[in-house]
Motif scaffolding. Structure first.
Motif, PDB file in Angstrom:
ATOM      1  N   PRO A 157       0.855  -1.020   0.093  1.00  0.00           N
ATOM      2  CA  PRO A 157      -0.076   0.147   0.218  1.00  0.00           C
ATOM      3  C   PRO A 157       0.981   1.301  -0.101  1.00  0.00           C
ATOM      4  N   LEU A 158       0.448   2.207  -0.786  1.00  0.00           N
ATOM      5  CA  LEU A 158       1.205   3.550  -0.857  1.00  0.00           C
ATOM      6  C   LEU A 158       0.299   4.560  -0.021  1.00  0.00           C
ATOM      7  N   CYS A 159      -0.821   4.836  -0.596  1.00  0.00           N
ATOM      8  CA  CYS A 159      -1.961   5.827   0.191  1.00  0.00           C
ATOM      9  C   CYS A 159      -3.132   5.503  -0.246  1.00  0.00           C
ATOM     10  N   SER A 160      -4.086   6.120   0.739  1.00  0.00           N
ATOM     11  CA  SER A 160      -5.256   6.029   0.376  1.00  0.00           C
ATOM     12  C   SER A 160      -6.199   6.908  -0.309  1.00  0.00           C
ATOM     13  N   MET A 161      -7.297   6.936  -0.843  1.00  0.00           N
ATOM     14  CA  MET A 161      -8.220   7.704  -1.313  1.00  0.00           C
ATOM     15  C   MET A 161      -9.496   7.577  -1.006  1.00  0.00           C
ATOM     16  N   ARG A 162     -10.255   8.780  -1.417  1.00  0.00           N
ATOM     17  CA  ARG A 162     -11.694   8.586  -1.016  1.00  0.00           C
ATOM     18  C   ARG A 162     -12.560   9.527  -2.102  1.00  0.00           C
ATOM     19  N   GLY A 163     -13.581   9.217  -2.435  1.00  0.00           N
ATOM     20  CA  GLY A 163     -14.429  10.051  -3.585  1.00  0.00           C
ATOM     21  C   GLY A 163     -15.229  11.017  -2.864  1.00  0.00           C
ATOM     22  N   TYR A 164     -15.399  12.221  -3.846  1.00  0.00           N
ATOM     23  CA  TYR A 164     -16.176  13.218  -3.537  1.00  0.00           C
ATOM     24  C   TYR A 164     -17.380  13.535  -4.590  1.00  0.00           C
ATOM     25  N   PRO A 279      15.788  -6.596  -7.825  1.00  0.00           N
ATOM     26  CA  PRO A 279      16.845  -5.955  -8.044  1.00  0.00           C
ATOM     27  C   PRO A 279      16.831  -4.614  -7.234  1.00  0.00           C
ATOM     28  N   LYS A 280      17.994  -4.160  -6.502  1.00  0.00           N
ATOM     29  CA  LYS A 280      18.040  -3.111  -5.779  1.00  0.00           C
ATOM     30  C   LYS A 280      17.359  -1.857  -6.366  1.00  0.00           C
ATOM     31  N   LYS A 281      17.560  -1.536  -7.553  1.00  0.00           N
ATOM     32  CA  LYS A 281      17.121  -0.182  -8.165  1.00  0.00           C
ATOM     33  C   LYS A 281      15.578  -0.462  -8.010  1.00  0.00           C
ATOM     34  N   VAL A 282      14.809  -1.368  -8.226  1.00  0.00           N
ATOM     35  CA  VAL A 282      13.312  -1.368  -7.976  1.00  0.00           C
ATOM     36  C   VAL A 282      12.959  -1.542  -6.573  1.00  0.00           C
ATOM     37  N   ASP A 287      10.450   1.506  -2.022  1.00  0.00           N
ATOM     38  CA  ASP A 287      10.767   2.474  -0.742  1.00  0.00           C
ATOM     39  C   ASP A 287      10.482   3.797  -0.740  1.00  0.00           C
ATOM     40  N   PHE A 288      11.162   4.475  -1.867  1.00  0.00           N
ATOM     41  CA  PHE A 288      11.076   5.924  -2.130  1.00  0.00           C
ATOM     42  C   PHE A 288       9.368   6.391  -2.338  1.00  0.00           C
ATOM     43  N   LEU A 293       4.394   9.090  -0.509  1.00  0.00           N
ATOM     44  CA  LEU A 293       3.187   9.001  -0.577  1.00  0.00           C
ATOM     45  C   LEU A 293       2.364   8.721   0.572  1.00  0.00           C
ATOM     46  N   GLN A 294       3.046   7.867   1.757  1.00  0.00           N
ATOM     47  CA  GLN A 294       2.413   7.519   2.987  1.00  0.00           C
ATOM     48  C   GLN A 294       2.478   8.999   3.716  1.00  0.00           C
TER      49      GLN A 294
END
Length: 294
Positions: A157-164, A279-282, A287-288, A293-294
């Motif tokens: 998971p990176l981040c949450s979203m909600r609708g408006y 691979p480390k680059k991935v 992680d970035f 985003l969190q």
């Protein structure tokens, strides 16, 4: 013949479905691309591609050989990546697939910052709302939202979203402000066609059961950003995620409706194929993204 280079050339032709695009992306001449493909076919004793003056098509043998080539080239990339780990200088190419709207609004600044931190890593970014097949497309990492439709991949998971639900002040002045979601059936609603149930908007209030309103309108589209701009222009009512409408609500160009109700919620995920050795680059990119985003 350099067999590994020939494999890379074949994979690029396969993915681009074009000798011209392959030659340009690999910075080699078109005759050289042809020589590599011919040499591969001769050494294998099988036709990999059917080509004429207008297009190419891949044979059954070509499809199978491509899968083997991808596996081999990825293994080499991983081995080189592990050696790169020792020198602390990650480099190489990462193919990333991101949703169009979320990619443009949130991912571009983050990917730009990542690229500045790791200049030896090349990011090949595909902006599209279509879900890619990670096993066949060569994509290393996909950012996806909502239901992932299975558990064959790793999803972080990176981040949450909600609708408006929103409309412009001009639209509401002209057609009236609905006081209950059911009244949306009498309004011009802009339907996002990529939603699992296009035109069926969900609402939930406190502990009560979720109910649905089937909406309609004279404008439909597969791009949430475009529908949001149409709503700002007074074309109708939208239900779109916060990352598209927050700024417009803040500056008064859109009015949020039914704030006492919860509409759709969801998550964005970093999705990648399960591999014994990532691979480390991935790993660095995942992680970035999580950090930013969190």
């Amino acid at each position: 013949m350099d067999k590994l280079q020939a494999m890379k050339v074949f994979c690029r032709v396969y993915e681009a479905e074009s000798f011209k695009v392959a030659s340009e992306s690999l910075d080699i001449s078109r005759p050289m691309v042809t020589r590599y493909i011919n040499a591969l076919e001769e050494s294998l004793g099988a036709k990999l591609l059917h080509r004429n003056t207008r297009n190419i098509s891949v044979t059954h043998a070509g499809h199978q050989y491509y899968q083997h080539c991808v596996t081999i080239l990825e293994a080499i990339d991983e081995a080189e990546g592990e050696l790169t780990d020792l020198t602390h200088q990650p480099k190489g190419r990462i193919r990333v697939s991101v949703p169009m709207d979320f990619g443009l609004s949130h991912m571009v600044p983050i990917l730009s910052e990542f690229s500045a931190l790791y200049p030896d890593i090349t990011l090949e970014i595909d902006f599209s709302d279509k879900r890619v097949d990670l096993t066949e497309s060569g994509v290393d990492l996909a950012v996806r939202g909502g239901d992932l439709g299975g558990d064959q991949f790793i999803a972080r998971p990176l981040c949450s979203m909600r609708g408006y639900v929103c409309a412009s002040p001009d639209y509401l002045e002209k057609f009236g402000k609905p006081s209950h979601p059911n009244e949306l059936m009498n309004h011009n609603c802009l339907v996002y066609t990529n939603a699992p149930y296009a035109g069926r908007w969900s609402f939930k209030k406190e502990s009560k059961d979720t109910f649905y309103v089937q909406v309609n309108g004279n404008l439909m589209g597969n791009n949430g950003g475009a529908l949001t701009r149409l709503a700002v222009a007074g074309a109708g009512v939208i239900m779109q995620p916060d990352f598209l409408v927050d700024d417009y609500i803040a500056n008064g160009k859109l009015v949020s409706l039914f704030d006492e109700y919860e509409t759709f919620t969801g998550q964005f995920y970093a999705v990648y194929a399960e591999r014994k050795l990532q691979p480390k680059k991935v790993r660095l990119l995942i992680d970035f993204l999580m950090e930013k985003l969190q």
